[in-house]
Scaffold this motif. Structure first.
Motif, PDB file in Angstrom:
ATOM      1  N   VAL A   2       0.684  -1.083  -0.072  1.00 42.62           N
ATOM      2  CA  VAL A   2      -0.064  -0.100  -0.009  1.00 42.62           C
ATOM      3  C   VAL A   2       0.950   1.223  -0.080  1.00 42.62           C
ATOM      4  N   LYS A   3       0.509   2.228  -0.823  1.00 39.28           N
ATOM      5  CA  LYS A   3       1.004   3.491  -0.748  1.00 39.28           C
ATOM      6  C   LYS A   3       0.135   4.392  -0.007  1.00 39.28           C
ATOM      7  N   ILE A   4       0.731   5.254   0.907  1.00 45.36           N
ATOM      8  CA  ILE A   4       0.084   6.086   1.931  1.00 45.36           C
ATOM      9  C   ILE A   4       0.647   7.522   1.735  1.00 45.36           C
ATOM     10  N   THR A   5      -0.163   8.465   1.467  1.00 47.57           N
ATOM     11  CA  THR A   5       0.385   9.778   1.421  1.00 47.57           C
ATOM     12  C   THR A   5      -0.133  10.550   2.602  1.00 47.57           C
ATOM     13  N   VAL A   6       0.600  11.172   3.418  1.00 48.55           N
ATOM     14  CA  VAL A   6      -0.037  12.055   4.511  1.00 48.55           C
ATOM     15  C   VAL A   6       0.175  13.644   4.051  1.00 48.55           C
ATOM     16  N   LEU A   7      -0.928  14.410   4.238  1.00 47.62           N
ATOM     17  CA  LEU A   7      -0.854  15.739   3.789  1.00 47.62           C
ATOM     18  C   LEU A   7      -1.099  16.551   5.122  1.00 47.62           C
ATOM     19  N   GLY A   8       0.044  17.234   5.719  1.00 47.18           N
ATOM     20  CA  GLY A   8       0.065  17.803   6.934  1.00 47.18           C
ATOM     21  C   GLY A   8       1.175  17.054   7.750  1.00 47.18           C
ATOM     22  N   ALA A   9       2.009  16.316   6.954  1.00 45.78           N
ATOM     23  CA  ALA A   9       2.855  15.285   7.660  1.00 45.78           C
ATOM     24  C   ALA A   9       3.738  15.903   8.644  1.00 45.78           C
ATOM     25  N   ALA A  10       4.012  17.276   8.716  1.00 47.85           N
ATOM     26  CA  ALA A  10       5.011  17.882   9.667  1.00 47.85           C
ATOM     27  C   ALA A  10       4.341  18.295  10.812  1.00 47.85           C
ATOM     28  N   VAL A  27       2.780  -1.246   4.823  1.00 49.14           N
ATOM     29  CA  VAL A  27       2.871  -0.021   3.873  1.00 49.14           C
ATOM     30  C   VAL A  27       4.215  -0.093   3.036  1.00 49.14           C
ATOM     31  N   SER A  28       4.107  -0.146   1.759  1.00 48.36           N
ATOM     32  CA  SER A  28       5.192  -0.118   0.997  1.00 48.36           C
ATOM     33  C   SER A  28       5.775   1.102   0.792  1.00 48.36           C
ATOM     34  N   GLU A  29       5.118   2.118   0.579  1.00 49.56           N
ATOM     35  CA  GLU A  29       5.500   3.604   0.280  1.00 49.56           C
ATOM     36  C   GLU A  29       4.634   4.452   1.201  1.00 49.56           C
ATOM     37  N   LEU A  30       5.638   5.526   1.784  1.00 51.73           N
ATOM     38  CA  LEU A  30       4.843   6.419   2.657  1.00 51.73           C
ATOM     39  C   LEU A  30       5.452   7.708   2.035  1.00 51.73           C
ATOM     40  N   ALA A  31       4.429   8.610   1.627  1.00 48.20           N
ATOM     41  CA  ALA A  31       4.734  10.000   1.065  1.00 48.20           C
ATOM     42  C   ALA A  31       4.232  10.969   1.924  1.00 48.20           C
ATOM     43  N   ILE A  65       2.450  23.249  -7.480  1.00 47.48           N
ATOM     44  CA  ILE A  65       1.549  22.215  -6.841  1.00 47.48           C
ATOM     45  C   ILE A  65       2.349  20.855  -7.435  1.00 47.48           C
ATOM     46  N   THR A  66       3.285  20.814  -8.061  1.00 44.96           N
ATOM     47  CA  THR A  66       4.189  19.881  -8.612  1.00 44.96           C
ATOM     48  C   THR A  66       4.479  18.690  -7.505  1.00 44.96           C
ATOM     49  N   GLN A  67       4.969  19.326  -6.438  1.00 45.44           N
ATOM     50  CA  GLN A  67       5.376  18.293  -5.141  1.00 45.44           C
ATOM     51  C   GLN A  67       3.963  17.794  -4.582  1.00 45.44           C
ATOM     52  N   LEU A  68       3.220  18.605  -4.626  1.00 48.04           N
ATOM     53  CA  LEU A  68       1.817  17.731  -3.824  1.00 48.04           C
ATOM     54  C   LEU A  68       1.581  16.614  -4.653  1.00 48.04           C
ATOM     55  N   GLN A  69       1.668  16.900  -6.113  1.00 46.54           N
ATOM     56  CA  GLN A  69       0.981  15.834  -7.008  1.00 46.54           C
ATOM     57  C   GLN A  69       1.975  14.745  -7.150  1.00 46.54           C
ATOM     58  N   ALA A  70       3.363  15.013  -6.888  1.00 45.52           N
ATOM     59  CA  ALA A  70       4.162  13.907  -6.845  1.00 45.52           C
ATOM     60  C   ALA A  70       4.002  13.132  -5.730  1.00 45.52           C
ATOM     61  N   ALA A  71       3.578  13.627  -4.504  1.00 50.14           N
ATOM     62  CA  ALA A  71       3.228  12.884  -3.155  1.00 50.14           C
ATOM     63  C   ALA A  71       2.113  11.937  -3.435  1.00 50.14           C
ATOM     64  N   LEU A  72       1.138  12.414  -4.295  1.00 52.43           N
ATOM     65  CA  LEU A  72      -0.247  11.889  -4.337  1.00 52.43           C
ATOM     66  C   LEU A  72      -0.230  10.758  -5.284  1.00 52.43           C
ATOM     67  N   LYS A  73       0.715  10.872  -6.318  1.00 50.63           N
ATOM     68  CA  LYS A  73       0.882   9.788  -7.370  1.00 50.63           C
ATOM     69  C   LYS A  73       0.870   8.371  -6.833  1.00 50.63           C
ATOM     70  N   ASP A  74      -0.284   7.504  -7.521  1.00 55.49           N
ATOM     71  CA  ASP A  74      -0.365   6.159  -7.141  1.00 55.49           C
ATOM     72  C   ASP A  74      -0.808   5.935  -5.608  1.00 55.49           C
ATOM     73  N   CYS A 114      -4.957  10.682  -7.812  1.00 54.48           N
ATOM     74  CA  CYS A 114      -5.415   9.446  -7.023  1.00 54.48           C
ATOM     75  C   CYS A 114      -6.903   9.439  -6.862  1.00 54.48           C
ATOM     76  N   PRO A 115      -7.515   9.653  -8.050  1.00 58.26           N
ATOM     77  CA  PRO A 115      -8.946   9.380  -7.792  1.00 58.26           C
ATOM     78  C   PRO A 115      -9.611   8.232  -7.234  1.00 58.26           C
ATOM     79  N   ASN A 116      -8.827   7.197  -7.210  1.00 56.53           N
ATOM     80  CA  ASN A 116      -9.497   5.884  -6.854  1.00 56.53           C
ATOM     81  C   ASN A 116      -9.078   5.707  -5.172  1.00 56.53           C
ATOM     82  N   ALA A 117      -8.282   6.519  -4.606  1.00 59.33           N
ATOM     83  CA  ALA A 117      -7.615   6.289  -3.398  1.00 59.33           C
ATOM     84  C   ALA A 117      -8.804   6.754  -2.387  1.00 59.33           C
TER      85      ALA A 117
END
Ligand SMILES: NC(=O)c1ccc[n+]([C@@H]2O[C@H](COP(=O)([O-])OP(=O)(O)OC[C@H]3O[C@@H](n4cnc5c(N)ncnc54)[C@H](O)[C@@H]3O)[C@@H](O)[C@H]2O)c1
Ligand SMILES: O=C(O)C[C@H](O)C(=O)O
Length: 337
Positions: A2-10, A27-31, A65-74, A114-117
């Protein structure tokens, strides 16, 4: 995996929640994304031995917004604790002005990338930020009612802990919070009188005085922490524990074949399962128990055994929720005002 993205992670919640997720081998990937210091937090966590990939992202400029988008990819799961917390004297609704825009813009990107997340909203006021998330996803044409959650798990943690203490106080018997888990749940919304603890047969152990003080403590547990922290924020460590309990169940549902029981604030009117008329006739969002599978909520499992007192509390909750839900919806569709 599973890839998880945390927004507001700090932030106060984001950091301990990310730590707990770092320790989960499924969790295979944590962004980690934040407007400040997410890379620092990711570097720190990356020294904890793991096979997990961990990355930190922050915007390179105010409009980037590119960094946010990179974090959210997949991403399979997006968790959102981004936004400002309360200070003493504030209500959660006082956070709306700032947090509404933050949640709207983050969910917008999640819907695009990541519309299916699964989307898990922690940012307050949850009663309104979840409708914002839903309406934003609808405008993008990617809304799935089974996959958007307001995280109300902290109300359930509080109920389990405080009820265990109340039973001890009333009867002298020890019933652990773990024994109460699942048997008692908090439904409704996530603020004051919108929080409705459902005690099942455990209510019989409590005098009305003990019950009233338990109810107050569960409904206003957030205020207790805000007051104790004296202007330095609200619940973070208990919230990270709660958030992790909810997200780890999502991970379990995603990666296993088992169906998991959970409770969260959802838009229930397009989900299978029944809720009482007093709820269904007045609102379309409520924190409810459900069965969770690989594709999200499978079935709402409303408790059958509400007392008259709990039914009365539900009526109060519904009334307050109506306005708070409308406020969220109107934020995304101002023309409907
Ligand atoms: N659902 C619940 O039960 C519950 C419990 C506790 C707190 N909360 C809420 O969670 C939120 C966060 O609380 P906290 O104590 O972690 O606050 P915090 O201020 O410690 O952390 C918030 C983080 O969000 C980041 N942030 C702000 N705008 C952002 C954006 N546009 N994109 C990405 N990151 C952004 C900040 O930089 C900060 O690091 C608050 O709104 C609080 O009320 C909810
Ligand atoms: O009380 C708050 O503002 C934070 C959170 O919603 C809580 O319940 O602790």
């Amino acid at each position: 995996m599973v890839k998880i993205t945390v927004l507001g992670a700090a932030g106060g919640i984001g950091q301990p929640l990310s730590l707990l997720l770092r320790l989960n081998s499924k969790v295979s990937e944590l962004a980690l994304f934040d407007i400040v210091n997410a890379q620092g937090v990711a570097t720190d966590l990356s020294h904890i031995p793991s096979t997990q990939k961990i990355t930190g992202y922050g915007p390179k400029s105010k409009t980037d917004i590119t960094q946010l988008q990179a974090a959210l990819k997949d991403a399979d799961i997006v968790v959102i604790p981004a936004g400002i917390p309360r200070k003493p004297g504030m209500t959660r609704n006082d956070l709306f002005k700032i947090n509404a825009s933050i949640v709207k813009s983050l969910v917008h990107q999640a819907g695009l990338i990541c519309p299916n997340a699964f989307i898990c909203v922690i940012s307050n006021p949850v009663n309104s930020t979840v409708p914002i998330a839903v309406e934003e996803l609808k405008t993008l044409g990617v809304y799935n009612p089974s996959k958007v959650f307001g995280v109300t798990t902290l109300d359930n943690l509080r109920l389990e802990e405080f009820l265990s203490l109340s039973i001890k106080r009333a009867t002298g018997k020890t019933v652990t919070p773990a024994e109460l888990r699942g048997d008692v749940i908090s439904i409704g919304g996530h603020s004051g009188s919108t929080i409705v603890p459902v005690l099942n047969s455990w209510a019989r152990n409590l005098s009305s005085e003990v019950y009233d003080s338990l109810l107050h403590r569960v409904q206003y547990g957030g205020d207790e922490v805000v007051k104790a922290k004296q202007g330095r924020g609200s619940a973070t460590l208990s919230m990270a524990t709660a958030g992790y309990r909810f997200v780890s169940h999502l991970i379990e549902a995603l990666t296993g074949d088992s169906v998991v029981d959970e409770v969260a604030y959802v838009k229930f009117d397009e989900l299978p399962g029944q809720v009482p008329d007093i709820v269904a006739d007045n609102v379309s969002y409520f924190s409810l128990p459900f069965k969770l599978g690989k594709t999200g909520v499978k079935l709402i499992t409303f408790p059958h055994s509400l007392s008259d007192k709990e039914t009365g509390l539900m009526a109060v909750a519904v009334n307050q929720l109506k306005d708070e839900i409308a406020r969220g919806v109107n934020f995304v569709h101002p023309s409907k005002l």
